[in-house]
Design a protein around this motif. Structure first.
Motif, mmCIF file in Angstrom:
data_model
loop_
_atom_site.group_PDB
_atom_site.id
_atom_site.type_symbol
_atom_site.label_atom_id
_atom_site.label_comp_id
_atom_site.label_asym_id
_atom_site.label_seq_id
_atom_site.Cartn_x
_atom_site.Cartn_y
_atom_site.Cartn_z
ATOM 1 N N GLU A 1 27.432 -61.408 41.962
ATOM 2 C CA GLU A 1 27.289 -60.345 40.889
ATOM 3 C C GLU A 1 27.784 -58.842 41.014
ATOM 4 N N ASN A 2 28.166 -58.836 42.337
ATOM 5 C CA ASN A 2 28.959 -57.340 42.655
ATOM 6 C C ASN A 2 30.373 -57.564 42.981
ATOM 7 N N LYS A 3 30.755 -56.260 42.916
ATOM 8 C CA LYS A 3 32.353 -56.129 43.277
ATOM 9 C C LYS A 3 32.450 -56.284 44.985
ATOM 10 N N VAL A 4 33.536 -56.579 45.352
ATOM 11 C CA VAL A 4 33.791 -56.665 46.675
ATOM 12 C C VAL A 4 34.623 -55.240 46.843
ATOM 13 N N GLY A 5 33.778 -54.249 47.575
ATOM 14 C CA GLY A 5 34.381 -53.019 47.925
ATOM 15 C C GLY A 5 34.861 -52.974 48.955
ATOM 16 N N ARG A 6 35.795 -52.114 49.537
ATOM 17 C CA ARG A 6 36.903 -52.194 50.736
ATOM 18 C C ARG A 6 36.027 -51.970 51.972
ATOM 19 N N ASN A 7 34.615 -51.758 51.896
ATOM 20 C CA ASN A 7 33.823 -51.654 53.173
ATOM 21 C C ASN A 7 32.862 -52.920 53.325
ATOM 22 N N ASP A 8 33.034 -53.532 52.017
ATOM 23 C CA ASP A 8 32.025 -54.832 51.860
ATOM 24 C C ASP A 8 32.364 -56.254 52.957
ATOM 25 N N PRO A 9 31.367 -56.866 53.060
ATOM 26 C CA PRO A 9 31.877 -58.049 54.032
ATOM 27 C C PRO A 9 32.819 -58.883 53.208
ATOM 28 N N ILE B 1 32.371 -50.429 36.268
ATOM 29 C CA ILE B 1 32.005 -51.265 35.000
ATOM 30 C C ILE B 1 32.834 -52.252 34.857
ATOM 31 N N GLU B 2 34.182 -52.200 35.190
ATOM 32 C CA GLU B 2 35.462 -53.235 35.136
ATOM 33 C C GLU B 2 34.868 -54.218 35.838
ATOM 34 N N PHE B 3 34.448 -54.054 37.532
ATOM 35 C CA PHE B 3 34.205 -55.028 38.144
ATOM 36 C C PHE B 3 32.847 -55.726 37.825
ATOM 37 N N ARG B 4 31.788 -55.041 37.190
ATOM 38 C CA ARG B 4 30.569 -55.669 37.020
ATOM 39 C C ARG B 4 30.728 -56.537 35.647
ATOM 40 N N ASN B 5 31.531 -56.169 34.738
ATOM 41 C CA ASN B 5 31.820 -56.870 33.451
ATOM 42 C C ASN B 5 32.742 -58.117 33.691
ATOM 43 N N ALA B 6 33.717 -58.288 34.569
ATOM 44 C CA ALA B 6 34.437 -59.222 35.204
ATOM 45 C C ALA B 6 33.513 -60.211 35.921
ATOM 46 N N SER B 7 32.553 -59.755 36.694
ATOM 47 C CA SER B 7 31.602 -60.443 37.375
ATOM 48 C C SER B 7 30.845 -61.581 36.457
ATOM 49 N N LYS B 8 30.370 -60.690 35.380
ATOM 50 C CA LYS B 8 29.684 -61.131 34.458
ATOM 51 C C LYS B 8 30.389 -62.504 33.634
ATOM 52 N N GLN B 9 31.443 -62.097 33.448
ATOM 53 C CA GLN B 9 32.401 -63.148 32.835
ATOM 54 C C GLN B 9 32.920 -64.237 33.662
#
Length: 387
Positions: free
Chosen positions: A364-372, A344-352
């Motif tokens: 709009e998404n968090k960068v996960g440790r396994n994400d590009p 939720i923290e990641f998504r809220n920060a992204s929206k802002q």
């Protein structure tokens, strides 16, 4: 039960945390059934909240004819900001299949790619090698890493292997030349890729020794080649590199994708040997992705440690591991709530339009440790800027 039998009931999950971990666990695993790709694609277009993550994480899966049909049916209905994720999958299909669907694919695949596909399918050995060497030369002289050109070189390398236009002796000559240099050339890196395609088992120890190198493009190909063998010979060769902080990230990615009793044992031994928390996180993540109850002692003990991981979303990984295996734990809901709070923290920060303390944001998404990685390297975040 096998790894695939355990994960199958959770392939499509309403629990966003479990869904992400399933995708992470399957991302580099080479034996995902083709029908699973179709099922995940249909879920992605059915559930918009899952669209981006599914399209990103199935990039290594086989894109067969049924998958192409699903993509062609749904791409026109997609949000324009996300179409590139689907087009990326189309660009990864076999040239023969692409040419079969050339007319409906015209708007999604570049003219240069069509020329490449024609060369791969109809070119002579000399013509393909000439283009391969030209592409390698472009890569070697570019100021920065050129991912699209590198993918082109890999397609040409695969063509060379599939047609039997390179021998094991020629592979040996290239390797010996590269070993005398401080840095691998792109020809050397792509030779490692060819070793994986050709399954040359005698080179397993040598390829594993490259895990000590400081070249992430090489290391990605080393890991992929070794995973492809699906062999305990690889587990034995890679095991020692789990005990070194400079090689543990890629070594873990290899061992976690070989689903065997030997792989589980080597990961457990490495965890017991390690005294660095971040190294232990990686080993626990790898053990969780094995989906074996044998690792319960190490995983349970690890979760008693109080700290914040910088490399692994540890609560999410362990919560999903226990949930998929159907094992109860008194802190299961605490782990879930901690992981959801971070989500939720990641998504809220992204929206802002901001970035939370735990990491950067990719759209709009968090960068996960396994994400590009958002730097555009084509590598996973934890293996690039997240290191």
């Amino acid at each position: 039960m096998t790894f695939l039998e355990k994960i199958k009931p959770h392939l499509i999950s309403n629990d966003v945390l479990i869904q992400e971990i399933v995708l992470h666990a399957l991302h580099d695993y080479p034996n995902v059934p083709e029908e699973w790709t179709i099922e995940l694609l249909k879920e992605a277009f059915k559930n918009k909240d899952k669209l981006s993550s599914i399209l990103i994480y199935i990039e290594n899966m086989k894109i067969n004819e049924d998958a192409v049909k699903v993509l062609l049916e749904n791409i026109p209905l997609m949000d324009k900001t996300k179409i590139h994720l689907a087009v990326n999958l189309l660009n990864r299909m076999d040239p023969e299949l692409a040419l079969k669907y050339k007319e409906p694919l015209q708007g999604y695949i570049s003219e240069d790619s069509w020329s490449l596909y024609e060369l791969i399918m109809n070119g002579t050995e000399d013509e393909v090698f000439k283009e391969f060497l030209k592409t390698i030369n472009t890569l070697d002289h570019a100021e920065t890493f050129q991912h699209p050109i590198y993918i082109k070189a890999k397609k040409l390398a695969a063509c060379i292997v599939q047609n039997g236009w390179i021998t094991e002796d020629e592979i040996e000559v290239i390797l010996q030349k590269e070993l005398n240099e401080q840095w691998f050339t792109y020809n050397g890196i792509l030779t490692v890729y060819m070793i994986g395609l050709m399954k040359i088992e005698k080179h397993i120890p040598l390829v594993a020794s490259f895990l000590d190198r400081d070249d992430d493009i090489l290391l990605e190909e080393v890991a992929s080649a070794l995973i492809g063998f699906q062999s305990d010979a690889v587990v034995d060769a890679v095991g020692p590199y789990l005990k070194k902080s400079n090689s543990i990230i890629f070594a873990c990615s290899v061992i976690e994708n070989i689903k065997s009793d030997q792989a589980i044992q080597v990961l457990r031994e490495a965890y017991q040997y390690s005294d660095e928390l971040e190294d232990q996180d990686l080993l626990i993540e790898a053990l969780c992705h094995q989906l074996s109850k044998e690792a319960l002692p190490e995983i349970s003990d690890h979760m008693k440690k109080e700290y914040t991981s910088s490399l692994v979303d540890i609560e999410q990984v362990v919560y999903s591991y226990y949930s998929i295996l159907g094992v109860q734990h008194p802190e299961l809901m605490d782990w879930k709530l901690a992981a959801l709070e971070r989500e939720i923290e990641f998504r809220n920060a992204s929206k802002q339009g901001g970035s939370p303390q735990n990491g950067p944001i990719l759209k709009e998404n968090k960068v996960g440790r396994n994400d590009p990685c958002p730097c555009g390297s084509g590598k996973k975040y934890k293996k690039c800027c997240g290191k």
